[in-house]
Motif scaffolding. Sequence first.
Motif, PDB file in Angstrom:
ATOM      1  N   GLY A 108       0.818  -1.202   0.000  1.00  0.00           N
ATOM      2  CA  GLY A 108       0.000   0.000   0.000  1.00  0.00           C
ATOM      3  C   GLY A 108       0.855   1.257   0.000  1.00  0.00           C
ATOM      4  O   GLY A 108       1.993   1.264   0.475  1.00  0.00           O
ATOM      5  N   GLY A 109       0.298   2.347  -0.530  1.00  0.00           N
ATOM      6  CA  GLY A 109       1.022   3.603  -0.611  1.00  0.00           C
ATOM      7  C   GLY A 109       0.913   4.440   0.649  1.00  0.00           C
ATOM      8  O   GLY A 109      -0.010   4.277   1.450  1.00  0.00           O
ATOM      9  N   SER A 110       1.837   5.348   0.818  1.00  0.00           N
ATOM     10  CA  SER A 110       1.824   6.279   1.946  1.00  0.00           C
ATOM     11  C   SER A 110       0.972   7.499   1.604  1.00  0.00           C
ATOM     12  O   SER A 110       0.845   7.879   0.438  1.00  0.00           O
ATOM     13  CB  SER A 110       3.241   6.744   2.283  1.00  0.00           C
ATOM     14  OG  SER A 110       4.086   5.659   2.626  1.00  0.00           O
ATOM     15  N   GLY A 138      -2.585   3.518   2.346  1.00  0.00           N
ATOM     16  CA  GLY A 138      -3.301   2.560   1.515  1.00  0.00           C
ATOM     17  C   GLY A 138      -3.178   1.132   2.029  1.00  0.00           C
ATOM     18  O   GLY A 138      -2.236   0.771   2.735  1.00  0.00           O
ATOM     19  N   GLN A 139      -4.147   0.307   1.659  1.00  0.00           N
ATOM     20  CA  GLN A 139      -4.159  -1.087   2.070  1.00  0.00           C
ATOM     21  C   GLN A 139      -3.238  -1.918   1.194  1.00  0.00           C
ATOM     22  O   GLN A 139      -3.051  -1.629   0.005  1.00  0.00           O
ATOM     23  CB  GLN A 139      -5.572  -1.638   1.987  1.00  0.00           C
ATOM     24  CG  GLN A 139      -6.577  -0.955   2.881  1.00  0.00           C
ATOM     25  CD  GLN A 139      -7.965  -1.571   2.787  1.00  0.00           C
ATOM     26  OE1 GLN A 139      -8.125  -2.660   2.250  1.00  0.00           O
ATOM     27  NE2 GLN A 139      -8.954  -0.887   3.306  1.00  0.00           N
ATOM     28  N   GLY A 140      -2.663  -2.968   1.795  1.00  0.00           N
ATOM     29  CA  GLY A 140      -1.879  -3.915   1.015  1.00  0.00           C
ATOM     30  C   GLY A 140      -2.781  -4.767   0.146  1.00  0.00           C
ATOM     31  O   GLY A 140      -3.927  -5.055   0.490  1.00  0.00           O
ATOM     32  N   GLY A 163       0.618  -3.238   4.362  1.00  0.00           N
ATOM     33  CA  GLY A 163      -0.108  -1.982   4.325  1.00  0.00           C
ATOM     34  C   GLY A 163       0.852  -0.809   4.239  1.00  0.00           C
ATOM     35  O   GLY A 163       2.000  -0.881   4.686  1.00  0.00           O
ATOM     36  N   GLY A 164       0.391   0.277   3.656  1.00  0.00           N
ATOM     37  CA  GLY A 164       1.234   1.456   3.551  1.00  0.00           C
ATOM     38  C   GLY A 164       1.569   2.033   4.913  1.00  0.00           C
ATOM     39  O   GLY A 164       0.805   1.894   5.866  1.00  0.00           O
ATOM     40  N   SER A 165       2.709   2.684   5.013  1.00  0.00           N
ATOM     41  CA  SER A 165       3.148   3.289   6.267  1.00  0.00           C
ATOM     42  C   SER A 165       3.224   4.808   6.122  1.00  0.00           C
ATOM     43  O   SER A 165       3.465   5.337   5.036  1.00  0.00           O
ATOM     44  CB  SER A 165       4.510   2.748   6.693  1.00  0.00           C
ATOM     45  OG  SER A 165       4.429   1.393   7.099  1.00  0.00           O
ATOM     46  N   SER A 166       3.010   5.474   7.242  1.00  0.00           N
ATOM     47  CA  SER A 166       3.015   6.944   7.249  1.00  0.00           C
ATOM     48  C   SER A 166       3.937   7.489   8.325  1.00  0.00           C
ATOM     49  O   SER A 166       3.692   8.557   8.885  1.00  0.00           O
ATOM     50  CB  SER A 166       1.596   7.466   7.468  1.00  0.00           C
ATOM     51  OG  SER A 166       1.006   6.888   8.623  1.00  0.00           O
ATOM     52  N   GLY A 186      -1.741   1.446   6.898  1.00  0.00           N
ATOM     53  CA  GLY A 186      -2.624   0.673   6.039  1.00  0.00           C
ATOM     54  C   GLY A 186      -2.828  -0.747   6.538  1.00  0.00           C
ATOM     55  O   GLY A 186      -1.954  -1.348   7.178  1.00  0.00           O
ATOM     56  N   ILE A 187      -3.979  -1.305   6.236  1.00  0.00           N
ATOM     57  CA  ILE A 187      -4.300  -2.684   6.588  1.00  0.00           C
ATOM     58  C   ILE A 187      -3.521  -3.630   5.671  1.00  0.00           C
ATOM     59  O   ILE A 187      -3.436  -3.416   4.459  1.00  0.00           O
ATOM     60  CB  ILE A 187      -5.809  -2.931   6.437  1.00  0.00           C
ATOM     61  CG1 ILE A 187      -6.590  -2.032   7.381  1.00  0.00           C
ATOM     62  CG2 ILE A 187      -6.157  -4.398   6.699  1.00  0.00           C
ATOM     63  CD1 ILE A 187      -8.093  -2.063   7.167  1.00  0.00           C
ATOM     64  N   GLY A 188      -2.948  -4.664   6.250  1.00  0.00           N
ATOM     65  CA  GLY A 188      -2.227  -5.651   5.451  1.00  0.00           C
ATOM     66  C   GLY A 188      -3.174  -6.473   4.593  1.00  0.00           C
ATOM     67  O   GLY A 188      -4.314  -6.745   4.970  1.00  0.00           O
ATOM     68  N   GLY A 189      -2.703  -6.873   3.410  1.00  0.00           N
ATOM     69  CA  GLY A 189      -3.529  -7.683   2.518  1.00  0.00           C
ATOM     70  C   GLY A 189      -3.706  -9.102   3.038  1.00  0.00           C
ATOM     71  O   GLY A 189      -2.869  -9.626   3.780  1.00  0.00           O
ATOM     72  N   GLU A 190      -4.787  -9.731   2.629  1.00  0.00           N
ATOM     73  CA  GLU A 190      -5.037 -11.119   3.015  1.00  0.00           C
ATOM     74  C   GLU A 190      -4.197 -12.069   2.163  1.00  0.00           C
ATOM     75  O   GLU A 190      -3.958 -11.816   0.973  1.00  0.00           O
ATOM     76  CB  GLU A 190      -6.513 -11.460   2.851  1.00  0.00           C
ATOM     77  CG  GLU A 190      -7.431 -10.681   3.773  1.00  0.00           C
ATOM     78  CD  GLU A 190      -8.880 -11.107   3.647  1.00  0.00           C
ATOM     79  OE1 GLU A 190      -9.154 -12.016   2.822  1.00  0.00           O
ATOM     80  OE2 GLU A 190      -9.725 -10.551   4.365  1.00  0.00           O
ATOM     81  N   GLY A 191      -3.746 -13.167   2.793  1.00  0.00           N
ATOM     82  CA  GLY A 191      -3.012 -14.179   2.051  1.00  0.00           C
ATOM     83  C   GLY A 191      -3.914 -14.907   1.071  1.00  0.00           C
ATOM     84  O   GLY A 191      -5.119 -15.066   1.299  1.00  0.00           O
ATOM     85  N   GLY A 192      -3.332 -15.342  -0.045  1.00  0.00           N
ATOM     86  CA  GLY A 192      -4.101 -16.101  -1.023  1.00  0.00           C
ATOM     87  C   GLY A 192      -4.373 -17.513  -0.553  1.00  0.00           C
ATOM     88  O   GLY A 192      -3.664 -18.064   0.293  1.00  0.00           O
ATOM     89  N   SER A 193      -5.396 -18.131  -1.096  1.00  0.00           N
ATOM     90  CA  SER A 193      -5.774 -19.490  -0.689  1.00  0.00           C
ATOM     91  C   SER A 193      -4.850 -20.525  -1.326  1.00  0.00           C
ATOM     92  O   SER A 193      -4.407 -20.366  -2.470  1.00  0.00           O
ATOM     93  CB  SER A 193      -7.223 -19.766  -1.075  1.00  0.00           C
ATOM     94  OG  SER A 193      -7.406 -19.613  -2.468  1.00  0.00           O
ATOM     95  N   GLY A 194      -4.538 -21.580  -0.563  1.00  0.00           N
ATOM     96  CA  GLY A 194      -3.716 -22.671  -1.064  1.00  0.00           C
ATOM     97  C   GLY A 194      -4.571 -23.810  -1.600  1.00  0.00           C
ATOM     98  O   GLY A 194      -5.759 -23.908  -1.305  1.00  0.00           O
ATOM     99  N   THR A 195      -3.970 -24.665  -2.405  1.00  0.00           N
ATOM    100  CA  THR A 195      -4.685 -25.830  -2.946  1.00  0.00           C
ATOM    101  C   THR A 195      -4.130 -27.111  -2.324  1.00  0.00           C
ATOM    102  O   THR A 195      -4.806 -27.775  -1.548  1.00  0.00           O
ATOM    103  CB  THR A 195      -4.545 -25.875  -4.478  1.00  0.00           C
ATOM    104  OG1 THR A 195      -4.999 -24.643  -5.032  1.00  0.00           O
ATOM    105  CG2 THR A 195      -5.384 -27.011  -5.060  1.00  0.00           C
TER     106      THR A 195
END
Length: 454
Positions: free
Chosen positions: A113-115, A148-150, A167-170, A209-218
């Motif tokens: 994410g952006g600052s 901004g959010q990741g 997530g972005g840092s400020s 910013g909020i960190g992004g969610e991890g993707g799902s594994g198979t």
Amino acid sequence: LPAFMLMAGKTTSVLAQTQNVGSGGSGNYTSPPSAPYLYGTGSNGSNKGYDPWSTTGETGGSGGQGPNITQTVTGNYGAISGTEGGGLGSESTGGNGGTGGTSVGNGGAGGTGGSPGNVSVTMSSGSSISLSTNANKLVGVQASAISGQGGDGGGAGLSSGGPGGAGGSSTGQTAGITIQSGASVSVSNSSTSSDNGGAIGVLSQNTGGIGGEGGSGTFGSGGTGGTGGFSGLATGTNAGTITVNSAGDAGGAGILVQSVGGQGGAAGSGGVIVTYGGTGGTGGNAGNVSASNTGTISTTGNNVPGINAQSVGGGGGSVPGSVSIVNLGSSEGGAGGDGATASASMSAGTITTNGDNSQGIIVQSIGGGGGAIGSMASAITLGSSSTAGAGGNAGTASLTFSGGSITTGPASAGTLSSGILVQSIGGGGGSAGTSSGIIAFGAEGGTGGDGGTA
């Protein structure tokens, strides 16, 4: 503990006259002739698709930085009608990170994410804002620096999900408001909704910013949750007159100054045949906050302190529950971020509150809560026991009171409405779900964080 309001970038900002300065609109603005509400957002990172030539998906694009906005308010602004409303001020927001791509193997990482930019708002002597309406979290004047959010991690093809973007840092940006002597802010919200009411005279906020969610594994693990962004300095100074009236119990403040670390992203879900546990993202650390008053602040309503200065670490990311045939790994909830130094000062002026749980001045440094772990059901679990996230540590909270007066009440009400409340509170550890199966290991709750000096 007293209730406190965390706006964390979710304030309503609807105004009859707004101006989008764009991502490249850094500069100095005077209102009027500029609009009373200014905002700008960095560009969002690009989302990635399927890459047939790689075993790992592409990384999502990074969010762009928001503009630097310096605003001086010289005009007088009246009430805004409608069911929702917002006052004047400025907001700079970082762009969100893009989603990671997919491949035949692993998912790609989410983008960072952006600052935001620096945000400074000054209400000069003789300027005013007066709002009286039924609205959703009415705010008189604000200076908001929102990271901004990741981006979310990409889902797996045949292997593991991609990690969420940070997530972005400020930490390098400041959000600040100055109300000069002779300026006035008046906010009255007639909404009695406990969810959507509330009123804040002055809001200065800086959020990670909020960190992004991890993707799902198979056939592998879900992606690790993205780290929450760190937040920077937030300040608020009043030498003018602030009046706030909130009809319901949703709360608010005469002045709310807050720096809030970003929430860690949740781990992605694992496969249903074989899973390897998951890891939630670490919450971001908060920045310092500072509030001062030499003017007049008056609030009416429950849960509406005169000043609330708070530095709050972001919560750790959670790990979702899972159902699989075999679990080959342990899970770990994200640790909460640390609170930083929170301070307030008063050398002259007055603060008057009228309502329950409406302190004169609240100063708080609070560690973020640890991430929880969901329940896991597998026929066989061969990994070690799982652990929920630890709570973050709190920083120093202090108040310098050298003059002026604080009055809370009246005598017939004013429950828990102390004149001064200074707290340093460690974050609570995350909760752990159950683990079941023919062979299973238990899970441990997270340890709590340490409080600091108050």
